[in-house]
Motif scaffolding. Structure first.
Motif, PDB file in Angstrom:
ATOM      1  N   ASP A 241       0.969  -1.175  -0.099  1.00 41.06           N
ATOM      2  CA  ASP A 241       0.053  -0.088   0.123  1.00 41.06           C
ATOM      3  C   ASP A 241       0.930   1.191  -0.016  1.00 41.06           C
ATOM      4  N   GLY A 242       2.198   1.118  -0.091  1.00 39.55           N
ATOM      5  CA  GLY A 242       3.137   2.268  -0.205  1.00 39.55           C
ATOM      6  C   GLY A 242       3.151   2.922   1.172  1.00 39.55           C
ATOM      7  N   ILE A 243       3.277   1.982   1.938  1.00 33.29           N
ATOM      8  CA  ILE A 243       3.384   2.664   3.523  1.00 33.29           C
ATOM      9  C   ILE A 243       4.791   1.925   4.090  1.00 33.29           C
ATOM     10  N   THR A 244       5.559   2.868   4.584  1.00 34.61           N
ATOM     11  CA  THR A 244       6.533   2.300   5.268  1.00 34.61           C
ATOM     12  C   THR A 244       6.322   1.813   6.751  1.00 34.61           C
ATOM     13  N   GLY A 245       5.666   0.632   6.634  1.00 38.46           N
ATOM     14  CA  GLY A 245       5.219  -0.112   7.931  1.00 38.46           C
ATOM     15  C   GLY A 245       6.464  -0.693   8.648  1.00 38.46           C
ATOM     16  N   GLY A 246       6.925  -0.469   9.773  1.00 43.99           N
ATOM     17  CA  GLY A 246       7.547  -0.940  10.674  1.00 43.99           C
ATOM     18  C   GLY A 246       9.013  -0.656  10.774  1.00 43.99           C
ATOM     19  N   TRP A 247       9.491  -0.061   9.508  1.00 50.86           N
ATOM     20  CA  TRP A 247      10.754   0.528   9.518  1.00 50.86           C
ATOM     21  C   TRP A 247      10.930   1.983   9.593  1.00 50.86           C
ATOM     22  N   GLU A 248      10.742   2.202  10.775  1.00 52.60           N
ATOM     23  CA  GLU A 248      10.933   3.459  11.115  1.00 52.60           C
ATOM     24  C   GLU A 248      12.447   3.892  11.181  1.00 52.60           C
ATOM     25  N   PRO A 249      12.844   5.220  11.221  1.00 51.58           N
ATOM     26  CA  PRO A 249      14.192   5.438  10.934  1.00 51.58           C
ATOM     27  C   PRO A 249      15.086   4.639  11.719  1.00 51.58           C
ATOM     28  N   LYS A 250      14.950   4.751  12.965  1.00 54.00           N
ATOM     29  CA  LYS A 250      16.036   3.697  14.159  1.00 54.00           C
ATOM     30  C   LYS A 250      16.012   2.323  13.840  1.00 54.00           C
ATOM     31  N   ALA A 251      14.931   1.806  13.368  1.00 51.30           N
ATOM     32  CA  ALA A 251      14.899   0.351  13.080  1.00 51.30           C
ATOM     33  C   ALA A 251      15.682   0.128  11.794  1.00 51.30           C
ATOM     34  N   PHE A 252      15.450   1.098  10.622  1.00 53.16           N
ATOM     35  CA  PHE A 252      16.222   0.894   9.526  1.00 53.16           C
ATOM     36  C   PHE A 252      17.810   1.170   9.768  1.00 53.16           C
ATOM     37  N   ALA A 253      18.038   1.900  10.708  1.00 55.29           N
ATOM     38  CA  ALA A 253      19.587   2.327  10.893  1.00 55.29           C
ATOM     39  C   ALA A 253      20.143   1.216  11.544  1.00 55.29           C
ATOM     40  N   ALA A 254      19.447   0.492  12.430  1.00 53.78           N
ATOM     41  CA  ALA A 254      19.859  -0.951  13.094  1.00 53.78           C
ATOM     42  C   ALA A 254      20.106  -1.913  12.112  1.00 53.78           C
ATOM     43  N   LEU A 255      19.128  -2.035  11.232  1.00 55.92           N
ATOM     44  CA  LEU A 255      19.156  -3.039  10.268  1.00 55.92           C
ATOM     45  C   LEU A 255      20.511  -2.964   9.196  1.00 55.92           C
ATOM     46  N   MET A 256      20.334  -1.629   8.699  1.00 53.25           N
ATOM     47  CA  MET A 256      21.740  -1.510   7.981  1.00 53.25           C
ATOM     48  C   MET A 256      23.310  -1.805   8.488  1.00 53.25           C
ATOM     49  N   THR A 257      23.259  -1.101  10.012  1.00 55.88           N
ATOM     50  CA  THR A 257      24.374  -1.336  10.705  1.00 55.88           C
ATOM     51  C   THR A 257      24.727  -2.833  10.873  1.00 55.88           C
ATOM     52  N   GLY A 258      23.487  -3.643  11.232  1.00 62.12           N
ATOM     53  CA  GLY A 258      23.705  -5.210  11.155  1.00 62.12           C
ATOM     54  C   GLY A 258      24.342  -5.563  10.009  1.00 62.12           C
ATOM     55  N   TRP A 259      23.864  -5.286   8.828  1.00 59.98           N
ATOM     56  CA  TRP A 259      24.208  -5.654   7.607  1.00 59.98           C
ATOM     57  C   TRP A 259      25.628  -5.425   7.355  1.00 59.98           C
ATOM     58  N   CYS A 260      26.126  -4.064   7.636  1.00 58.85           N
ATOM     59  CA  CYS A 260      27.396  -3.872   7.379  1.00 58.85           C
ATOM     60  C   CYS A 260      28.326  -4.726   8.151  1.00 58.85           C
ATOM     61  N   GLY A 264      29.603  -6.916   5.390  1.00 61.61           N
ATOM     62  CA  GLY A 264      30.866  -5.997   4.777  1.00 61.61           C
ATOM     63  C   GLY A 264      30.369  -5.209   3.790  1.00 61.61           C
ATOM     64  N   LEU A 265      29.399  -4.695   4.034  1.00 62.17           N
ATOM     65  CA  LEU A 265      28.760  -3.854   2.758  1.00 62.17           C
ATOM     66  C   LEU A 265      29.580  -2.653   2.426  1.00 62.17           C
ATOM     67  N   THR A 266      29.750  -2.502   1.105  1.00 57.01           N
ATOM     68  CA  THR A 266      30.687  -1.270   0.892  1.00 57.01           C
ATOM     69  C   THR A 266      29.624  -0.082   0.417  1.00 57.01           C
ATOM     70  N   PHE A 267      28.481  -0.335   0.026  1.00 57.48           N
ATOM     71  CA  PHE A 267      27.434   0.528  -0.183  1.00 57.48           C
ATOM     72  C   PHE A 267      26.078   0.235   0.787  1.00 57.48           C
ATOM     73  N   ALA A 268      25.505   1.124   1.380  1.00 58.93           N
ATOM     74  CA  ALA A 268      24.235   0.811   2.048  1.00 58.93           C
ATOM     75  C   ALA A 268      23.525   2.171   1.705  1.00 58.93           C
ATOM     76  N   GLY A 269      22.297   1.752   1.671  1.00 58.59           N
ATOM     77  CA  GLY A 269      21.333   2.912   1.469  1.00 58.59           C
ATOM     78  C   GLY A 269      19.759   2.254   1.433  1.00 58.59           C
TER      79      GLY A 269
END
Length: 288
Positions: A241-260, A264-269
């Motif tokens: 439905d085009g809604i950013t459900g469940g992935w608020e900025p802090k949750a997204f930041a934690a997700l990307m940090t964990g993946w890095c 060993g991600l070189t690119f994250a966004g």
């Protein structure tokens, strides 16, 4: 997070289409994001979005060339006005935003499937792919682009054709695939095989984008295992439905940090639904 992981991760921007739509620019075919190039007022909205991502800490912003390919522009009836001006306008807006922000950031261009990102059955024959990607690659080079993000690719065949034309025009190609289940492209092809193929062809990076975080995470150990090139990820945060459900900025930041840390991600966004607020939170979490 250790400093070595932080320093090797380059932060990408977020969702251009969803950002434009939130600002009131309708995303409908055949225009999609290209609609933002049609007037000075709309171009100011696009430039502001680029500037917001830069202010949030993005080190790479992607020019709005996602839908400035021949097929889309012809479907929009622009033949009489010429087609290439929209490619140059999109690149120019991004370059102006980067210059105004006065930040050490890179402008890259987007190159999407010529037909539909989610319909591998619509990928045309090799000659059509070669001709259409050649046209866009040449115009991007003329506009001053040195790197092209060949993104949301759903078949290995089109990814390789696009990369070939980007390199022939003297530019660097980063290739990003969109995957479904089990780390497979939407065509059903193995991501591992696709990654090996484009790296062998000279891709300077291989990534995954526009899949939800769960599907994206399944892809990352595959990329980390098979790719000798830098790898990256920018997931789609929107639900159907085009809604950013469940992935608020802090949750997204934690997700990307964990993946890095884990892969060993070189690119994250982020892709669709990723706002400047999400990128700012990721920047803070990565120590940017």
């Amino acid at each position: 997070m250790d400093q070595t992981t932080t320093t090797r991760t380059t932060r990408l921007d977020g969702g251009t289409a969803s950002g434009l739509e939130a600002a009131g620019i309708t995303m409908t075919p055949p225009w999609w994001t290209t609609r933002a190039l049609l007037s000075d007022e709309k171009r100011r909205v696009l430039r502001s979005l680029h500037e917001q991502f830069l202010a949030a800490g993005a080190q790479v912003i992607t020019a709005g060339t996602f839908r400035t390919n021949l097929r889309t522009l012809q479907a929009a009836g622009l033949q009489d006005a010429g087609l290439a001006w929209m490619v140059h306008a999109a690149v120019g807006v991004a370059q102006a935003a980067q210059k105004a922000a006065n930040r050490n950031a890179r402008v890259v261009a987007s190159m999407a499937p010529v037909a539909d990102c989610y319909r591998p059955d619509l990928v045309p024959d090799d000659d059509s792919l070669r001709a259409e990607h050649h046209w866009l690659a040449v115009e991007l080079s003329r506009a001053g682009v040195d790197t092209v993000l060949i993104e949301t690719m759903n078949t290995t065949r089109e990814a390789r054709a696009a990369l070939e034309q980007v390199q022939a025009a003297g530019m660097t190609g980063w290739v990003s695939f969109v995957c479904g289940d089990d780390a497979r492209l939407l065509s059903g092809e193995s991501l591992a095989d696709a990654a090996r193929a484009v790296v062998a062809d000279g891709a300077a990076a291989v990534m995954v984008n526009c899949a939800d975080p769960v599907r994206t995470q399944l892809c990352l150990p595959v990329l980390a295992d098979v790719s000798v090139a830098p790898i990256g990820a920018y997931p789609n945060l929107e639900d159907r439905d085009g809604i950013t459900g469940g992935w608020e900025p802090k949750a997204f930041a934690a997700l990307m940090t964990g993946w890095c840390e884990d892969y060993g991600l070189t690119f994250a966004g982020g892709c669709c639904g990723t706002t400047p607020e999400h990128v700012a939170a990721m920047t803070a979490a990565l120590g940017g």
